[in-house]
Design a protein around this motif. Sequence first.
Motif, PDB file in Angstrom:
ATOM      1  N   PHE A  61      46.353 -51.600  36.281  1.00 22.96           N
ATOM      2  CA  PHE A  61      46.131 -52.079  34.914  1.00 22.96           C
ATOM      3  C   PHE A  61      44.764 -52.739  34.818  1.00 22.96           C
ATOM      4  O   PHE A  61      44.363 -53.501  35.699  1.00 22.96           O
ATOM      5  N   TYR A  62      44.022 -52.433  33.725  1.00 23.82           N
ATOM      6  CA  TYR A  62      42.687 -52.999  33.568  1.00 23.82           C
ATOM      7  C   TYR A  62      42.421 -53.598  32.185  1.00 23.82           C
ATOM      8  O   TYR A  62      41.414 -54.270  31.989  1.00 23.82           O
ATOM      9  N   CYS A  63      43.300 -53.404  31.213  1.00 25.29           N
ATOM     10  CA  CYS A  63      43.041 -53.937  29.874  1.00 25.29           C
ATOM     11  C   CYS A  63      44.353 -54.096  29.115  1.00 25.29           C
ATOM     12  O   CYS A  63      45.216 -53.228  29.183  1.00 25.29           O
ATOM     13  N   ASN A  64      44.482 -55.218  28.396  1.00 22.23           N
ATOM     14  CA  ASN A  64      45.630 -55.452  27.518  1.00 22.23           C
ATOM     15  C   ASN A  64      45.129 -55.733  26.114  1.00 22.23           C
ATOM     16  O   ASN A  64      44.188 -56.494  25.933  1.00 22.23           O
ATOM     17  N   LEU A  65      45.771 -55.106  25.140  1.00 23.81           N
ATOM     18  CA  LEU A  65      45.430 -55.324  23.743  1.00 23.81           C
ATOM     19  C   LEU A  65      46.694 -55.722  22.996  1.00 23.81           C
ATOM     20  O   LEU A  65      47.794 -55.303  23.358  1.00 23.81           O
ATOM     21  N   GLY A  66      46.536 -56.482  21.948  1.00 27.82           N
ATOM     22  CA  GLY A  66      47.677 -56.858  21.129  1.00 27.82           C
ATOM     23  C   GLY A  66      47.276 -56.920  19.680  1.00 27.82           C
ATOM     24  O   GLY A  66      46.103 -57.066  19.345  1.00 27.82           O
ATOM     25  N   GLY A  67      48.256 -56.804  18.801  1.00 22.46           N
ATOM     26  CA  GLY A  67      47.955 -56.870  17.382  1.00 22.46           C
ATOM     27  C   GLY A  67      49.152 -56.484  16.555  1.00 22.46           C
ATOM     28  O   GLY A  67      50.300 -56.659  16.970  1.00 22.46           O
ATOM     29  N   THR A  68      48.863 -55.939  15.379  1.00 25.44           N
ATOM     30  CA  THR A  68      49.918 -55.541  14.459  1.00 25.44           C
ATOM     31  C   THR A  68      49.717 -54.083  14.053  1.00 25.44           C
ATOM     32  O   THR A  68      48.619 -53.548  14.135  1.00 25.44           O
ATOM     33  N   TRP A  69      50.803 -53.481  13.612  1.00 26.38           N
ATOM     34  CA  TRP A  69      50.754 -52.113  13.125  1.00 26.38           C
ATOM     35  C   TRP A  69      51.344 -52.080  11.716  1.00 26.38           C
ATOM     36  O   TRP A  69      52.100 -52.956  11.322  1.00 26.38           O
ATOM     37  N   SER A  70      50.965 -51.068  10.972  1.00 25.91           N
ATOM     38  CA  SER A  70      51.501 -50.859   9.628  1.00 25.91           C
ATOM     39  C   SER A  70      51.524 -49.363   9.354  1.00 25.91           C
ATOM     40  O   SER A  70      50.902 -48.584  10.067  1.00 25.91           O
ATOM     41  N   ILE A  71      52.264 -48.994   8.335  1.00 22.98           N
ATOM     42  CA  ILE A  71      52.295 -47.592   7.923  1.00 22.98           C
ATOM     43  C   ILE A  71      51.688 -47.514   6.534  1.00 22.98           C
ATOM     44  O   ILE A  71      52.141 -48.186   5.605  1.00 22.98           O
ATOM     45  N   GLU A  72      50.633 -46.706   6.417  1.00 21.19           N
ATOM     46  CA  GLU A  72      49.944 -46.509   5.147  1.00 21.19           C
ATOM     47  C   GLU A  72      49.876 -45.015   4.874  1.00 21.19           C
ATOM     48  O   GLU A  72      49.348 -44.261   5.687  1.00 21.19           O
ATOM     49  N   ASP A  73      50.425 -44.593   3.758  1.00 19.80           N
ATOM     50  CA  ASP A  73      50.443 -43.174   3.382  1.00 19.80           C
ATOM     51  C   ASP A  73      51.028 -42.301   4.495  1.00 19.80           C
ATOM     52  O   ASP A  73      50.522 -41.219   4.781  1.00 19.80           O
ATOM     53  N   GLY A  74      52.073 -42.812   5.145  1.00 25.67           N
ATOM     54  CA  GLY A  74      52.749 -42.058   6.186  1.00 25.67           C
ATOM     55  C   GLY A  74      52.050 -42.045   7.530  1.00 25.67           C
ATOM     56  O   GLY A  74      52.488 -41.374   8.455  1.00 25.67           O
TER      57      GLY A  74
END
Length: 150
Positions: A61-74
């Motif tokens: 493992f060399y990188c971790n990312l975090g955040g949020t997701w959403s659905i826009e126009d499918g």
Amino acid sequence: MADERLIGLWSDEIVYPGSVESVDLAFRGDGSGWLQWSSWSTEFAVSRFTWATPGELVLRFYCNLGGTWSIEDGVTRHEVESEEKEESVVRLGYEIAPGEDPFGNPVTLLSLDRPLDEHLAGSRFAWVENPASLNDPSADAPRPDPSSRR
């Protein structure tokens, strides 16, 4: 030599349908890969790694990312809110074998000898037939402006 049976996308959503969390695990032919945990709460975490199989599965493992997701126009969109380097190596025993999903449909199962707890992942995944992509879903996601950090 790498175990080419791993190349592709694996998901625990097939094994545990209806769960409020899911994990996708991708192995690319170039030796790179990623693991994505996501929740119905719209949070996600991606851990990027390189992989090899000299008798066992070795994930660097060399990188971790975090955040949020959403659905826009499918279309599912990701917004990265954090990105950190990681330097860890995980060595796992693994087995790829025929199995069934909870509905009795045949699937190919990847079973690890222990869960990937540090990356919010379990130990059982099913092969995803015809994935849309093997690209990390956060690869082109917007990042916070570094100048806005205090």
